[in-house]
Write a protein that holds these residues in place. Structure first.
Motif, PDB file in Angstrom:
ATOM      1  N   VAL A   1     -18.714  10.697  -0.930  1.00  0.00           N
ATOM      2  CA  VAL A   1     -17.602   9.918  -1.469  1.00  0.00           C
ATOM      3  C   VAL A   1     -17.092   9.001  -0.366  1.00  0.00           C
ATOM      4  O   VAL A   1     -16.721   9.468   0.719  1.00  0.00           O
ATOM      5  N   LEU A   2     -17.074   7.689  -0.643  1.00  0.00           N
ATOM      6  CA  LEU A   2     -16.623   6.680   0.321  1.00  0.00           C
ATOM      7  C   LEU A   2     -15.388   5.969  -0.220  1.00  0.00           C
ATOM      8  O   LEU A   2     -15.360   5.552  -1.376  1.00  0.00           O
ATOM      9  N   ASP A   3     -14.400   5.850   0.638  1.00  0.00           N
ATOM     10  CA  ASP A   3     -13.206   5.052   0.324  1.00  0.00           C
ATOM     11  C   ASP A   3     -13.016   4.082   1.483  1.00  0.00           C
ATOM     12  O   ASP A   3     -12.479   4.444   2.537  1.00  0.00           O
ATOM     13  N   LEU A   4     -13.474   2.855   1.298  1.00  0.00           N
ATOM     14  CA  LEU A   4     -13.468   1.852   2.361  1.00  0.00           C
ATOM     15  C   LEU A   4     -12.238   0.977   2.243  1.00  0.00           C
ATOM     16  O   LEU A   4     -12.036   0.306   1.232  1.00  0.00           O
ATOM     17  N   GLY A   5     -11.408   0.990   3.289  1.00  0.00           N
ATOM     18  CA  GLY A   5     -10.251   0.131   3.358  1.00  0.00           C
ATOM     19  C   GLY A   5     -10.412  -0.912   4.443  1.00  0.00           C
ATOM     20  O   GLY A   5     -11.459  -1.001   5.095  1.00  0.00           O
ATOM     21  N   SER A   6      -9.380  -1.689   4.656  1.00  0.00           N
ATOM     22  CA  SER A   6      -9.454  -2.736   5.668  1.00  0.00           C
ATOM     23  C   SER A   6      -9.282  -2.195   7.080  1.00  0.00           C
ATOM     24  O   SER A   6      -9.643  -2.867   8.048  1.00  0.00           O
ATOM     25  N   PHE A   7      -8.748  -0.977   7.226  1.00  0.00           N
ATOM     26  CA  PHE A   7      -8.568  -0.373   8.540  1.00  0.00           C
ATOM     27  C   PHE A   7      -9.296   0.951   8.695  1.00  0.00           C
ATOM     28  O   PHE A   7      -9.707   1.308   9.799  1.00  0.00           O
ATOM     29  N   TYR A   8      -9.456   1.704   7.611  1.00  0.00           N
ATOM     30  CA  TYR A   8     -10.000   3.054   7.721  1.00  0.00           C
ATOM     31  C   TYR A   8     -11.055   3.291   6.646  1.00  0.00           C
ATOM     32  O   TYR A   8     -10.988   2.737   5.545  1.00  0.00           O
TER      33      TYR A   8
ATOM     34  N   HIS B   1     -11.780  -6.715   7.213  1.00  0.00           N
ATOM     35  CA  HIS B   1     -11.983  -7.924   6.420  1.00  0.00           C
ATOM     36  C   HIS B   1     -10.634  -8.411   5.930  1.00  0.00           C
ATOM     37  O   HIS B   1      -9.617  -7.690   5.987  1.00  0.00           O
ATOM     38  N   ASP B   2     -10.600  -9.632   5.443  1.00  0.00           N
ATOM     39  CA  ASP B   2      -9.388 -10.203   4.877  1.00  0.00           C
ATOM     40  C   ASP B   2      -9.522 -10.265   3.358  1.00  0.00           C
ATOM     41  O   ASP B   2     -10.548  -9.872   2.789  1.00  0.00           O
ATOM     42  N   ILE B   3      -8.482 -10.756   2.696  1.00  0.00           N
ATOM     43  CA  ILE B   3      -8.536 -10.860   1.236  1.00  0.00           C
ATOM     44  C   ILE B   3      -9.677 -11.773   0.796  1.00  0.00           C
ATOM     45  O   ILE B   3     -10.418 -11.467  -0.138  1.00  0.00           O
ATOM     46  N   ALA B   4      -9.840 -12.884   1.477  1.00  0.00           N
ATOM     47  CA  ALA B   4     -10.943 -13.815   1.204  1.00  0.00           C
ATOM     48  C   ALA B   4     -11.918 -13.763   2.375  1.00  0.00           C
ATOM     49  O   ALA B   4     -11.519 -13.905   3.529  1.00  0.00           O
ATOM     50  N   ILE B   5     -13.192 -13.530   2.085  1.00  0.00           N
ATOM     51  CA  ILE B   5     -14.226 -13.419   3.111  1.00  0.00           C
ATOM     52  C   ILE B   5     -15.029 -14.713   3.131  1.00  0.00           C
ATOM     53  O   ILE B   5     -15.609 -15.113   2.113  1.00  0.00           O
ATOM     54  N   GLU B   6     -15.071 -15.351   4.280  1.00  0.00           N
ATOM     55  CA  GLU B   6     -15.825 -16.582   4.436  1.00  0.00           C
ATOM     56  C   GLU B   6     -17.280 -16.276   4.790  1.00  0.00           C
ATOM     57  O   GLU B   6     -17.634 -15.171   5.204  1.00  0.00           O
ATOM     58  N   GLU B   7     -18.121 -17.299   4.638  1.00  0.00           N
ATOM     59  CA  GLU B   7     -19.549 -17.128   4.900  1.00  0.00           C
ATOM     60  C   GLU B   7     -19.813 -16.787   6.358  1.00  0.00           C
ATOM     61  O   GLU B   7     -20.691 -15.967   6.671  1.00  0.00           O
ATOM     62  N   GLU B   8     -19.037 -17.377   7.267  1.00  0.00           N
ATOM     63  CA  GLU B   8     -19.279 -17.110   8.695  1.00  0.00           C
ATOM     64  C   GLU B   8     -18.817 -15.715   9.117  1.00  0.00           C
ATOM     65  O   GLU B   8     -19.163 -15.259  10.220  1.00  0.00           O
ATOM     66  N   ASP B   9     -18.058 -15.015   8.267  1.00  0.00           N
ATOM     67  CA  ASP B   9     -17.619 -13.660   8.601  1.00  0.00           C
ATOM     68  C   ASP B   9     -18.638 -12.594   8.233  1.00  0.00           C
ATOM     69  O   ASP B   9     -18.505 -11.442   8.667  1.00  0.00           O
TER      70      ASP B   9
ATOM     71  N   GLU C   1     -13.571   1.909  -5.625  1.00  0.00           N
ATOM     72  CA  GLU C   1     -13.522   0.446  -5.652  1.00  0.00           C
ATOM     73  C   GLU C   1     -12.146  -0.055  -6.044  1.00  0.00           C
ATOM     74  O   GLU C   1     -11.581   0.365  -7.056  1.00  0.00           O
ATOM     75  N   ARG C   2     -11.593  -0.947  -5.230  1.00  0.00           N
ATOM     76  CA  ARG C   2     -10.361  -1.642  -5.595  1.00  0.00           C
ATOM     77  C   ARG C   2     -10.667  -2.707  -6.642  1.00  0.00           C
ATOM     78  O   ARG C   2     -11.719  -3.330  -6.600  1.00  0.00           O
ATOM     79  N   PRO C   3      -9.762  -2.952  -7.585  1.00  0.00           N
ATOM     80  CA  PRO C   3     -10.065  -3.916  -8.654  1.00  0.00           C
ATOM     81  C   PRO C   3     -10.222  -5.339  -8.159  1.00  0.00           C
ATOM     82  O   PRO C   3     -10.925  -6.130  -8.787  1.00  0.00           O
ATOM     83  N   LEU C   4      -9.590  -5.701  -7.034  1.00  0.00           N
ATOM     84  CA  LEU C   4      -9.685  -7.063  -6.509  1.00  0.00           C
ATOM     85  C   LEU C   4     -10.457  -7.096  -5.201  1.00  0.00           C
ATOM     86  O   LEU C   4     -10.167  -7.897  -4.319  1.00  0.00           O
ATOM     87  N   TRP C   5     -11.448  -6.241  -5.088  1.00  0.00           N
ATOM     88  CA  TRP C   5     -12.301  -6.235  -3.901  1.00  0.00           C
ATOM     89  C   TRP C   5     -13.036  -7.570  -3.784  1.00  0.00           C
ATOM     90  O   TRP C   5     -13.532  -8.092  -4.799  1.00  0.00           O
ATOM     91  N   PRO C   6     -13.161  -8.122  -2.582  1.00  0.00           N
ATOM     92  CA  PRO C   6     -13.960  -9.351  -2.428  1.00  0.00           C
ATOM     93  C   PRO C   6     -15.419  -9.083  -2.808  1.00  0.00           C
ATOM     94  O   PRO C   6     -16.021  -8.100  -2.371  1.00  0.00           O
ATOM     95  N   MET C   7     -15.982  -9.949  -3.633  1.00  0.00           N
ATOM     96  CA  MET C   7     -17.353  -9.752  -4.078  1.00  0.00           C
ATOM     97  C   MET C   7     -18.364  -9.775  -2.932  1.00  0.00           C
ATOM     98  O   MET C   7     -19.331  -9.000  -2.951  1.00  0.00           O
ATOM     99  N   PRO C   8     -18.215 -10.623  -1.892  1.00  0.00           N
ATOM    100  CA  PRO C   8     -19.175 -10.544  -0.774  1.00  0.00           C
ATOM    101  C   PRO C   8     -19.197  -9.182  -0.102  1.00  0.00           C
ATOM    102  O   PRO C   8     -20.261  -8.717   0.332  1.00  0.00           O
TER     103      PRO C   8
ATOM    104  N   ASP D   1     -19.675  -6.165 -11.948  1.00  0.00           N
ATOM    105  CA  ASP D   1     -18.384  -6.799 -11.717  1.00  0.00           C
ATOM    106  C   ASP D   1     -17.640  -6.886 -13.032  1.00  0.00           C
ATOM    107  O   ASP D   1     -18.094  -7.550 -13.968  1.00  0.00           O
ATOM    108  N   TRP D   2     -16.490  -6.216 -13.107  1.00  0.00           N
ATOM    109  CA  TRP D   2     -15.725  -6.255 -14.340  1.00  0.00           C
ATOM    110  C   TRP D   2     -15.072  -7.615 -14.547  1.00  0.00           C
ATOM    111  O   TRP D   2     -14.698  -7.963 -15.660  1.00  0.00           O
ATOM    112  N   LEU D   3     -14.924  -8.424 -13.485  1.00  0.00           N
ATOM    113  CA  LEU D   3     -14.326  -9.740 -13.632  1.00  0.00           C
ATOM    114  C   LEU D   3     -15.257 -10.726 -14.333  1.00  0.00           C
ATOM    115  O   LEU D   3     -14.819 -11.772 -14.810  1.00  0.00           O
TER     116      LEU D   3
END
Length: 499
Positions: free
Chosen positions: A73-80, A124-132, A165-172, A477-479
């Motif tokens: 079971v994985l729960d991936l956040g922006s810090f932990y 990561h940030d809310i929006a992930i750019e290609e260079e990231d 999975e968070r509902p607004l996870w960045p697709m990249p 992707d439910w979106l």
């Protein structure tokens, strides 16, 4: 960090997440209770009390620790990153995933010599750019390698994976995670489960309004009959990152070095120091102080980007009774400093989460906006089952303060026939799930989603599952095709699909 010992006895195993929480889940098997369970009674009546019955009963309740039926079971956040096996009541390990992993960019491979280095920053940030993406791929590869081979000590090719999975996870990020798990670690299958639904499952309820207050954003999603209502998802940037930014500005302005009395400079406040102060010293005021007429007259003239100006900070300072606290921190140069933090900063820094505007609505506003958008027959069940999740929700008094703000806003709008006047009937029904048993919390809000994923894996049920043979580079992707909301609701929040 809690690392439970694993017994090599053939009769020992991890107990189910639904077992008693006061009993150790590890070690030799305990003697059978004096009063037989319902399952044991049924087996005794049908098969008698032969040794075969005892063996069958044991195999039903426990399994071998050497089996591979337990899922990761994985729960991936922006810090932990929280990881562990299904069927357990808490994560085995909580990894800090901030910073950079430079070794991967030089060698392209991950081994035991890899070390994380870099600044204390979100993965990561809310929006992930290609260079990231290269940096993000290197960091994920490193942390997943460490999770599998150094902490969980298991072969990834033999265990299925459940991802919260968070509902607004960045697709990249979602695509990258699936590609690494399938191509690099060769896991058998991956199941994505909505984190808000998993959090609600830990309460034993199938309906409620889940408020996930994380680091990057606060996301609200109603769940009814164990079905997430994705068209009504709402979010705001007023979360942990927003709070850290405001706390840093307050510390630079009002805190001081206690030994010398001089003000704090920017170089003294590292990101680690701000995070430590936030988690150890801050708390939410249990009530919203009333502004005087003189304070309101100057509001809006000197507001900063946090929505608070000098006039707002003046009335916060005058209405706080918290004590000043000294804390010893280590600067980036290695020097130890004793910082004197005013009590009103500790109490009023979190006000930015409850005071919003049009660009960044407060948590109170998005909760009421979500209730307003729901069909009328769903408002009462959602208001009676509010649930907090996420690390920012663990601030002391956070739940009671949010509850008071919700009631006060509805009462004020009822008197002046404001925006939320139609919700005034819900004033007496607003209840938090954790507030019914004298604030007893079996699970911490930051681990609720993981515990729900552990429960899903233990009962052998999950959402859509993608096997390695079926993986073709696309991700569910439910979106892509969200369900159509009822006619009396405006649908999901505008701009949510742009993630």
């Amino acid at each position: 960090m809690f690392t439970p010992p694993i017994s090599r006895s053939s009769t020992s195993s991890r107990s189910s997440a639904t077992a008693g929480y006061g009993v150790s889940s590890y070690g030799p098997s305990s003697p059978a209770p004096s009063s037989p369970s319902l399952a044991s009674s049924l087996l005794s009546s049908s098969l008698g009390t032969s040794p075969l019955t005892n063996t069958l009963s044991s195999s039903v309740r426990r399994h071998s620790i050497y089996g591979t039926e337990d899922r990761i079971v994985l729960d991936l956040g922006s810090f932990y990153l929280k990881c562990g096996f299904s069927g357990e009541p808490r994560p085995r390990h909580i990894l800090q995933v901030s910073g950079q992993v430079q070794d991967h960019q030089r060698t392209g491979a991950c081994d035991e010599a890899c070390r994380k280095e870099g600044l204390f920053s979100p993965l990561h940030d809310i929006a992930i750019e290609e260079e990231d993406l290269p940096r993000l791929e290197a960091a994920l590869k490193h942390h997943l390698f460490r999770m599998y081979y150094q902490l969980l000590l298991t072969d990834p090719r033999q265990r299925k994976v459940i991802v919260c999975e968070r509902p607004l996870w960045p697709m990249p990020l979602k695509k990258l995670l699936m590609r690494l798990l399938f191509d690099h670690f060769q896991v058998p299958s991956i199941s994505f489960a909505p984190s808000h639904l998993l959090s609600l499952m830990t309460t034993g309820s199938t309906k409620g309004l889940v408020i996930d207050c994380g680091h990057l954003e606060t996301t609200i999603l109603p769940v009814f009959d164990a079905r997430p209502l994705f068209p009504y998802v709402a979010s705001t940037v007023r979360a942990g990152k927003f709070l850290s930014k405001r706390l840093r500005r307050l510390l630079l302005t009002y805190a001081s070095v206690s030994t010398h009395g001089r003000p704090i400079v920017e170089s003294m406040l590292t990101d680690e120091a701000v995070e430590e102060i936030k988690t150890r010293l801050l708390f939410a005021s249990p009530f919203r102080p009333m502004r005087g007429a003189s304070d309101n007259s100057g509001a809006g003239e000197d507001e900063d980007e946090d929505g608070m100006g000098d006039s707002g900070e003046n009335w916060m300072r005058d209405t706080s009774a918290a004590t000043d606290v000294e804390i010893r921190l280590r600067t980036s140069s290695g020097e130890s400093l004793d910082l004197l933090i005013p009590g009103w900063v500790r109490e009023r820094a979190a006000e930015c989460l409850f005071d919003g505007d049009e660009d960044a609505p407060s948590i109170t506003q998005i909760v009421l906006d979500t209730l307003l958008r729901l069909p009328i027959d769903l408002r009462m069940p959602m208001a009676e089952n509010l649930l907090l999740a996420g690390g920012t929700a663990q601030l002391p008094n956070f739940q009671s303060r949010l509850h008071q703000d919700l009631i006060r806003t509805l009462q004020e709008d009822r008197e002046v026939q404001g925006k939320y006047a139609s919700l005034s009937a819900l004033v007496d029904t607003l209840l938090f799930v954790d507030g019914r048993d004298e604030q007893i919390r079996v699970f911490q809000p930051s681990c609720r989603a993981w515990v729900g994923g552990s429960l899903v894996g233990a009962v052998k049920t999950n959402g859509p599952e993608v096997t390695r043979a079926q993986y073709d580079g696309t991700v569910p992707d439910w979106l892509a095709s969200p369900p159509t909301p009822p006619s009396d609701g405006p649908g999901r929040e505008e701009g949510a699909g742009e993630r």
